[in-house]
Motif scaffolding. Structure first.
Motif, PDB file in Angstrom:
ATOM      1  N   PRO A  32       4.643  15.177   0.057  1.00  0.00           N
ATOM      2  CA  PRO A  32       3.938  13.916  -0.196  1.00  0.00           C
ATOM      3  C   PRO A  32       3.294  13.866  -1.579  1.00  0.00           C
ATOM      4  N   GLU A  33       3.297  12.670  -2.143  1.00  0.00           N
ATOM      5  CA  GLU A  33       2.626  12.445  -3.414  1.00  0.00           C
ATOM      6  C   GLU A  33       1.169  12.064  -3.156  1.00  0.00           C
ATOM      7  N   PRO A  34       0.295  12.234  -4.145  1.00  0.00           N
ATOM      8  CA  PRO A  34      -1.132  11.932  -3.927  1.00  0.00           C
ATOM      9  C   PRO A  34      -1.359  10.441  -3.712  1.00  0.00           C
ATOM     10  N   PRO A  35      -2.396  10.084  -2.951  1.00  0.00           N
ATOM     11  CA  PRO A  35      -2.695   8.665  -2.724  1.00  0.00           C
ATOM     12  C   PRO A  35      -3.230   8.001  -3.984  1.00  0.00           C
ATOM     13  N   LEU A  36      -3.237   6.671  -3.975  1.00  0.00           N
ATOM     14  CA  LEU A  36      -3.875   5.939  -5.065  1.00  0.00           C
ATOM     15  C   LEU A  36      -5.344   6.331  -5.157  1.00  0.00           C
ATOM     16  N   ARG A  76       1.749   6.249  -0.671  1.00  0.00           N
ATOM     17  CA  ARG A  76       0.627   6.446  -1.592  1.00  0.00           C
ATOM     18  C   ARG A  76      -0.362   5.288  -1.500  1.00  0.00           C
ATOM     19  N   VAL A  77       0.161   4.085  -1.289  1.00  0.00           N
ATOM     20  CA  VAL A  77      -0.706   2.914  -1.168  1.00  0.00           C
ATOM     21  C   VAL A  77      -1.472   2.954   0.152  1.00  0.00           C
ATOM     22  N   VAL A  78      -0.762   3.236   1.243  1.00  0.00           N
ATOM     23  CA  VAL A  78      -1.415   3.309   2.556  1.00  0.00           C
ATOM     24  C   VAL A  78      -2.518   4.358   2.547  1.00  0.00           C
ATOM     25  N   ASP A  79      -2.218   5.533   2.014  1.00  0.00           N
ATOM     26  CA  ASP A  79      -3.225   6.593   1.991  1.00  0.00           C
ATOM     27  C   ASP A  79      -4.381   6.248   1.060  1.00  0.00           C
ATOM     28  N   GLY A  80      -4.101   5.502  -0.006  1.00  0.00           N
ATOM     29  CA  GLY A  80      -5.170   5.079  -0.899  1.00  0.00           C
ATOM     30  C   GLY A  80      -6.137   4.114  -0.240  1.00  0.00           C
ATOM     31  N   LEU A  81      -5.640   3.319   0.704  1.00  0.00           N
ATOM     32  CA  LEU A  81      -6.512   2.377   1.404  1.00  0.00           C
ATOM     33  C   LEU A  81      -7.620   3.089   2.172  1.00  0.00           C
ATOM     34  N   GLU A  93     -10.242  -0.412  -5.317  1.00  0.00           N
ATOM     35  CA  GLU A  93     -11.646  -0.793  -5.167  1.00  0.00           C
ATOM     36  C   GLU A  93     -11.824  -2.288  -4.940  1.00  0.00           C
ATOM     37  N   HIS A  94     -10.917  -3.111  -5.474  1.00  0.00           N
ATOM     38  CA  HIS A  94     -11.082  -4.562  -5.339  1.00  0.00           C
ATOM     39  C   HIS A  94     -11.050  -5.011  -3.879  1.00  0.00           C
ATOM     40  N   HIS A 148      -9.536   5.242   1.126  1.00  0.00           N
ATOM     41  CA  HIS A 148     -10.716   5.396   0.275  1.00  0.00           C
ATOM     42  C   HIS A 148     -11.729   4.276   0.500  1.00  0.00           C
ATOM     43  N   VAL A 149     -11.226   3.065   0.738  1.00  0.00           N
ATOM     44  CA  VAL A 149     -12.130   1.911   0.779  1.00  0.00           C
ATOM     45  C   VAL A 149     -12.498   1.471   2.186  1.00  0.00           C
TER      46      VAL A 149
END
Length: 439
Positions: free
Chosen positions: A222-226, A261-266, A232-233, A268-269
């Motif tokens: 797996p690649e790192p998340p956003l 990566r996008v799903v995992d980045g979500l 943040e927006h 964060h918020v």
């Protein structure tokens, strides 16, 4: 200072080793687990090798201060490396190893109770089923998932809790290898069960769920998340429509990246967004996107996905959209909207997952806390109501804490190891800070 941790699964063990790292000489850390083995809970009690964790080893450390802790454990034992999706049993062993090391290295005393907590009063006296008790300064609830729903009546030919029995023995007992088997559910537990059935040579499997799709697959590496700054927006969104629209725009903006990566980045918020969303808007999100989110968020290990795809390709596995509502005379009754039909089933295995509602957890201590007003259900009745640092909202909130899935009402994403270890670190630091202030 006496800290009592209720629950000896992953959340309880991670909480215990985190508190032990911060505790002082003279402190006592009590871990209470009703079963004989700690560090397992539902997730890691299996001994079946094809039951794997669904996150690579480099994201499974039990220690927030040591991100590669689990990787080092695997490498030292010759069991894997950073991108290994380890057997669940191995992770349970790792948790026990980590706790043993924390106990040996701590100035505090550690007390393990193989017992059940049945009551807690306003003096924080913790009473056990055995009749013994401990007066605590702080209590951490790490009771794990709630009770699992069972959509068909229990009886011959029905496996209601596949993680507490030997499925292989049941397949042999019912001579079900060459007969139709229905798996109710298509989540991660169901994927594990189907992969296990494959090892027994079962070749007539039907999996049925509302959505009729298994989770998506993880990448082998797996690649790192956003980063937080990239998502943040979304913190400005407070309605279901705004959240869905902002999420779609995010996927469009990063359509050149792997969607995982996008799903995992979500993630964060979500802790920033979720508390600001009203109950009515939360219900809209549940209705519109919950199943899609869980399919993409809680992904299968690549090894499991390969097994399921092979079974689909050779006709051994069918995946059906519908709701199972009965089982009798060798058939399950299924419905989808106005359509009704039956599926042959020599054996039915229920994998429909736990209830998220506080009053359906079937945990005596949680029921007692709710009945006495020491806690209240979380928003939309999910889990318990907690503040952002894990205090259970109520008259004991400076001394009663929660870690893990019981916090879903406040955090929503509150059950994977990354979230649990972060929560445990915050709770442990607040407990130690409270001790310093009151000393």
């Amino acid at each position: 200072m006496d800290t009592v941790i209720v629950g000896g699964g992953a959340g309880g063990v991670i909480s215990a080793l985190t508190v032990l790292r911060r505790a002082r000489a003279g402190d006592r850390v009590h871990l209470v687990e009703r079963s004989e083995r700690i560090g397992e809970g539902v997730a890691y009690s299996t001994t079946v090798p094809v039951h794997r964790v669904n996150v690579p080893a480099n994201r499974m450390s039990a220690r927030p201060d040591f991100p590669d802790h689990f990787v080092r454990y695997l490498e030292a034992a010759g069991l894997g490396s950073s991108y290994t999706y380890a057997p669940r049993q191995v992770y349970g062993d790792y948790l026990r190893h980590s706790l043993d090391a924390a106990v040996a290295g701590s100035e505090a005393d550690f007390v393990l109770w193989h017992d059940a907590v049945v009551a807690l009063d306003d003096s924080l006296e913790v009473r056990f089923a055995s009749g013994e008790s401990v007066v605590a300064d702080h209590v951490i609830l790490a009771v794990g998932h709630g009770a699992f729903s069972v959509p068909v009546p229990a009886g011959p030919g029905v496996v209601t809790h596949p993680w507490t029995v030997d499925v292989g023995e049941i397949v042999a007992e019912y001579d079900a290898r060459d007969k139709p088997i229905v798996v109710v559910g298509t989540g991660l537990s169901a994927a594990d069960v189907v992969a296990e059935l494959d090892t027994y040579g079962c070749r007539d499997i039907t999996a049925i769920s509302q959505r009729g799709r298994f989770p998506e697959a993880q990448l082998a590496e797996p690649e790192p998340p956003l980063l937080y700054e990239q998502v943040e927006h979304l913190t400005e969104a407070t309605t279901a429509v705004d959240i869905i629209r902002a999420t779609r725009l995010l996927f469009e903006r990063y359509d050149d990246l792997d969607w995982r990566r996008v799903v995992d980045g979500l993630r964060h918020v979500i802790p920033d967004v979720w508390p600001r969303v009203s109950d009515a808007e939360r219900e809209k999100l549940f209705r519109r996107v919950l199943l899609i989110w869980e399919q993409h968020r809680n992904r299968m290990p690549p090894e499991t996905a390969e097994v399921l795809q092979r079974l689909v390709d050779d006709g051994s596995l069918r995946v059906v959209s519908g709701r199972v509502h009965d089982y009798a005379d060798g058939v399950v009754s299924v419905r989808r909207f106005d359509e009704r039909w039956t599926e042959p089933a020599h054996l039915v295995i229920c994998c429909t997952g736990p209830s998220r509602y506080a009053r359906k957890m079937e945990e005596p201590l949680v029921d007692q806390l709710l009945d006495r007003g020491y806690a209240r259900p979380g928003r939309t009745n999910i889990g318990l109501d907690t503040d952002l640092e894990g205090r259970v909202v109520g008259p004991l909130q400076d001394r009663l804490w929660a870690v893990g899935s019981v916090r879903r009402g406040s955090n929503w994403e509150s059950f994977n190891i990354t979230e649990i270890r972060t929560q445990a670190e915050v709770v442990a630091s607040r407990i130690v800070s409270h001790q310093s202030v009151t000393a």
